[in-house]
Design a protein around this motif. Structure first.
Motif, PDB file in Angstrom:
ATOM      1  N   SER A 163      35.943  48.322  41.198  1.00 40.29           N
ATOM      2  CA  SER A 163      36.750  48.801  40.241  1.00 40.29           C
ATOM      3  C   SER A 163      35.922  48.770  38.667  1.00 40.29           C
ATOM      4  O   SER A 163      35.309  47.913  38.651  1.00 40.29           O
ATOM      5  N   HIS A 164      36.010  49.789  37.814  1.00 44.45           N
ATOM      6  CA  HIS A 164      35.524  49.927  36.706  1.00 44.45           C
ATOM      7  C   HIS A 164      36.260  49.767  35.606  1.00 44.45           C
ATOM      8  O   HIS A 164      37.123  50.957  35.368  1.00 44.45           O
ATOM      9  N   MET A 165      36.513  48.662  34.933  1.00 42.56           N
ATOM     10  CA  MET A 165      37.445  48.583  33.864  1.00 42.56           C
ATOM     11  C   MET A 165      38.932  48.695  34.029  1.00 42.56           C
ATOM     12  O   MET A 165      39.816  48.883  32.892  1.00 42.56           O
ATOM     13  N   PHE A 166      39.187  48.699  35.282  1.00 38.45           N
ATOM     14  CA  PHE A 166      40.599  48.756  35.861  1.00 38.45           C
ATOM     15  C   PHE A 166      41.537  47.483  35.621  1.00 38.45           C
ATOM     16  O   PHE A 166      42.539  47.700  35.252  1.00 38.45           O
ATOM     17  N   LEU A 176      39.223  42.755  52.288  1.00 40.51           N
ATOM     18  CA  LEU A 176      37.635  42.535  52.409  1.00 40.51           C
ATOM     19  C   LEU A 176      37.368  41.927  53.829  1.00 40.51           C
ATOM     20  O   LEU A 176      38.134  40.965  54.151  1.00 40.51           O
ATOM     21  N   LYS A 177      36.468  42.411  54.311  1.00 42.58           N
ATOM     22  CA  LYS A 177      35.773  41.778  55.382  1.00 42.58           C
ATOM     23  C   LYS A 177      35.211  40.299  55.000  1.00 42.58           C
ATOM     24  O   LYS A 177      34.978  40.100  53.873  1.00 42.58           O
ATOM     25  N   ASP A 178      35.076  39.259  55.974  1.00 44.14           N
ATOM     26  CA  ASP A 178      34.504  38.127  55.512  1.00 44.14           C
ATOM     27  C   ASP A 178      33.119  38.361  54.998  1.00 44.14           C
ATOM     28  O   ASP A 178      32.463  39.055  55.748  1.00 44.14           O
ATOM     29  N   GLY A 179      32.693  37.916  53.950  1.00 46.32           N
ATOM     30  CA  GLY A 179      31.276  38.157  53.270  1.00 46.32           C
ATOM     31  C   GLY A 179      31.336  39.411  52.488  1.00 46.32           C
ATOM     32  O   GLY A 179      30.391  39.879  51.925  1.00 46.32           O
ATOM     33  N   GLY A 180      32.523  40.254  52.423  1.00 48.09           N
ATOM     34  CA  GLY A 180      32.488  41.409  51.762  1.00 48.09           C
ATOM     35  C   GLY A 180      32.495  41.156  50.094  1.00 48.09           C
ATOM     36  O   GLY A 180      32.590  40.151  49.477  1.00 48.09           O
ATOM     37  N   PHE A 181      32.192  42.239  49.437  1.00 53.04           N
ATOM     38  CA  PHE A 181      32.102  42.416  48.218  1.00 53.04           C
ATOM     39  C   PHE A 181      32.815  42.783  47.234  1.00 53.04           C
ATOM     40  O   PHE A 181      33.522  43.825  47.530  1.00 53.04           O
ATOM     41  N   ASN A 182      33.256  42.017  46.169  1.00 53.17           N
ATOM     42  CA  ASN A 182      34.333  42.679  45.160  1.00 53.17           C
ATOM     43  C   ASN A 182      33.293  42.783  43.866  1.00 53.17           C
ATOM     44  O   ASN A 182      32.947  41.910  43.038  1.00 53.17           O
ATOM     45  N   PHE A 183      33.555  44.126  43.390  1.00 57.43           N
ATOM     46  CA  PHE A 183      32.540  44.504  42.239  1.00 57.43           C
ATOM     47  C   PHE A 183      33.465  44.895  41.217  1.00 57.43           C
ATOM     48  O   PHE A 183      34.336  45.977  41.544  1.00 57.43           O
ATOM     49  N   PHE A 184      33.358  44.547  40.201  1.00 59.97           N
ATOM     50  CA  PHE A 184      34.310  45.110  38.925  1.00 59.97           C
ATOM     51  C   PHE A 184      33.627  44.745  37.545  1.00 59.97           C
ATOM     52  O   PHE A 184      32.910  43.895  37.541  1.00 59.97           O
ATOM     53  N   GLU A 241      28.239  49.141  25.157  1.00 58.12           N
ATOM     54  CA  GLU A 241      28.161  50.508  24.845  1.00 58.12           C
ATOM     55  C   GLU A 241      29.326  50.792  23.712  1.00 58.12           C
ATOM     56  O   GLU A 241      30.394  50.861  23.837  1.00 58.12           O
ATOM     57  N   ASP A 242      28.566  50.764  22.460  1.00 58.75           N
ATOM     58  CA  ASP A 242      29.542  50.477  21.332  1.00 58.75           C
ATOM     59  C   ASP A 242      30.678  51.605  21.412  1.00 58.75           C
ATOM     60  O   ASP A 242      30.470  52.716  21.597  1.00 58.75           O
ATOM     61  N   PRO A 243      31.975  51.058  21.237  1.00 60.89           N
ATOM     62  CA  PRO A 243      32.555  49.789  20.845  1.00 60.89           C
ATOM     63  C   PRO A 243      32.658  48.881  22.068  1.00 60.89           C
ATOM     64  O   PRO A 243      33.271  47.753  21.770  1.00 60.89           O
ATOM     65  N   VAL A 244      32.558  49.291  23.364  1.00 52.94           N
ATOM     66  CA  VAL A 244      32.706  48.608  24.554  1.00 52.94           C
ATOM     67  C   VAL A 244      31.852  47.437  24.779  1.00 52.94           C
ATOM     68  O   VAL A 244      30.668  47.854  24.865  1.00 52.94           O
ATOM     69  N   THR A 245      32.031  46.349  25.065  1.00 47.51           N
ATOM     70  CA  THR A 245      31.488  45.291  25.775  1.00 47.51           C
ATOM     71  C   THR A 245      31.957  44.807  26.779  1.00 47.51           C
ATOM     72  O   THR A 245      33.227  44.371  26.873  1.00 47.51           O
ATOM     73  N   LEU A 246      31.022  44.852  28.143  1.00 45.32           N
ATOM     74  CA  LEU A 246      31.484  44.523  29.483  1.00 45.32           C
ATOM     75  C   LEU A 246      31.046  43.475  30.168  1.00 45.32           C
ATOM     76  O   LEU A 246      29.795  43.276  29.641  1.00 45.32           O
ATOM     77  N   TYR A 247      31.715  42.846  30.759  1.00 45.51           N
ATOM     78  CA  TYR A 247      31.042  42.143  32.010  1.00 45.51           C
ATOM     79  C   TYR A 247      30.988  42.804  33.266  1.00 45.51           C
ATOM     80  O   TYR A 247      31.964  43.492  33.653  1.00 45.51           O
ATOM     81  N   LEU A 248      29.868  42.869  34.053  1.00 43.01           N
ATOM     82  CA  LEU A 248      29.626  43.780  34.976  1.00 43.01           C
ATOM     83  C   LEU A 248      29.439  42.562  36.344  1.00 43.01           C
ATOM     84  O   LEU A 248      28.612  41.550  36.114  1.00 43.01           O
ATOM     85  N   ILE A 249      30.388  42.419  37.131  1.00 42.86           N
ATOM     86  CA  ILE A 249      30.513  41.501  37.784  1.00 42.86           C
ATOM     87  C   ILE A 249      30.532  41.686  39.609  1.00 42.86           C
ATOM     88  O   ILE A 249      30.835  42.717  40.094  1.00 42.86           O
ATOM     89  N   CYS A 250      29.768  40.791  40.364  1.00 39.75           N
ATOM     90  CA  CYS A 250      29.599  41.210  41.852  1.00 39.75           C
ATOM     91  C   CYS A 250      30.063  39.471  42.234  1.00 39.75           C
ATOM     92  O   CYS A 250      29.563  38.782  42.277  1.00 39.75           O
ATOM     93  N   TYR A 251      31.191  39.350  43.098  1.00 37.26           N
ATOM     94  CA  TYR A 251      31.618  38.303  43.812  1.00 37.26           C
ATOM     95  C   TYR A 251      31.533  38.701  45.467  1.00 37.26           C
ATOM     96  O   TYR A 251      31.582  39.852  45.681  1.00 37.26           O
ATOM     97  N   LYS A 252      31.475  37.876  46.046  1.00 37.90           N
ATOM     98  CA  LYS A 252      31.580  37.938  47.729  1.00 37.90           C
ATOM     99  C   LYS A 252      32.568  36.949  48.162  1.00 37.90           C
ATOM    100  O   LYS A 252      32.579  35.658  47.820  1.00 37.90           O
ATOM    101  N   LYS A 253      33.229  37.589  49.191  1.00 33.57           N
ATOM    102  CA  LYS A 253      34.505  37.004  49.684  1.00 33.57           C
ATOM    103  C   LYS A 253      33.842  35.566  50.657  1.00 33.57           C
ATOM    104  O   LYS A 253      32.999  35.890  51.379  1.00 33.57           O
ATOM    105  N   ASN A 254      34.300  34.516  50.239  1.00 33.70           N
ATOM    106  CA  ASN A 254      33.900  33.329  51.055  1.00 33.70           C
ATOM    107  C   ASN A 254      34.266  33.556  52.648  1.00 33.70           C
ATOM    108  O   ASN A 254      35.236  34.082  52.779  1.00 33.70           O
ATOM    109  N   LEU A 255      33.592  32.910  53.255  1.00 35.18           N
ATOM    110  CA  LEU A 255      33.827  33.012  54.924  1.00 35.18           C
ATOM    111  C   LEU A 255      34.869  31.986  55.223  1.00 35.18           C
ATOM    112  O   LEU A 255      34.886  31.073  54.596  1.00 35.18           O
TER     113      LEU A 255
END
Length: 220
Positions: free
Chosen positions: A120-123, A144-152, A206-220
């Motif tokens: 998700s992007h800024m959702f 998410l599958k075990d070990g799957g990725f959560n990008f937001f 990207e003026d005026p927006v400042t973002l965190y770009l994040i990647c988490y992995k689902k724990n097994l």
């Protein structure tokens, strides 16, 4: 769990319908920088099935699909989903994008352990209560599958509009009629809890927006 709709969310979906109907490429036709960054991670980790939340007009969903990923795209704007459907029909590559109008405050319409990644992007900056955010994250984890990725990505407390406008709830501000939640790093850590492992967090302005770009992995 089924969370009933309220008048505010219906009003905001109508706002986005109007925006998308007036401009079929409101955010542009090119994929976001965040999507191109995530695609590299997806290719490295052999992501085949992806869920995008808050897909808008589909610029990132279509980008992922054009790179061989099977995409499910959800958004609560009917106009946005119609644009995605029309764009995918015009493509001659047989893009795999299954798009649907959906209110994310309800349980996701997918089985457990189904997706390799959720994107998700800024959702999550939308006006969700803390309980709703916790529910959304729990549903992301479920599908998410075990070990799957959560990008937001989320707008953060370094954003030029942070603490501007009227604060309507803690961390949520009315900015020109749009109610936006801003996140600190601690907010993100608290939200994901012990259910995900942080792989990386980057900051992009990207003026005026400042973002965190994040990647988490689902724990097994």
């Amino acid at each position: 769990m089924n969370i009933p709709k309220n008048g505010l969310r219906h009003r905001m979906s109508k706002v986005w319908d109007k925006i998308y109907e007036s401009d079929s490429a409101f955010f542009g036709d090119e994929p976001s920088h965040f999507a191109t960054l995530c695609l590299r991670e997806m290719k490295t980790n052999n992501v085949k099935k992806l869920l995008e939340l808050g897909a808008g007009q589909g610029r990132d969903s279509i980008f992922f699909a054009s790179n061989g990923i099977q995409v499910a795209a959800l958004d609560y704007s009917n106009a946005g989903i119609e644009i995605i459907l029309n764009k995918t029909k015009k493509e001659k590559k047989g893009l795999q994008v299954n798009s649907k109008t959906f209110d994310i405050r309800n349980a996701l319409p997918f089985p457990n352990n189904y997706f390799d990644a959720v994107y998700s992007h800024m959702f999550l900056n939308m006006k969700f209560s803390q309980d709703e955010l916790n529910f959304i994250i729990s549903e992301i984890r479920r599908v998410l599958k075990d070990g799957g990725f959560n990008f937001f990505s989320v707008r953060n407390n370094h954003d030029n509009f942070y603490r501007k406008g009227m604060e309507i709830e803690k961390g949520i501000y009315d900015i020109n009629g749009f109610e936006i939640r801003f996140f600190t790093e601690k907010d993100i850590q608290d939200l994901l809890g012990g259910h995900f492992q942080l792989l990386w967090i980057k900051e992009m302005s990207e003026d005026p927006v400042t973002l965190y770009l994040i990647c988490y992995k689902k724990n097994l």
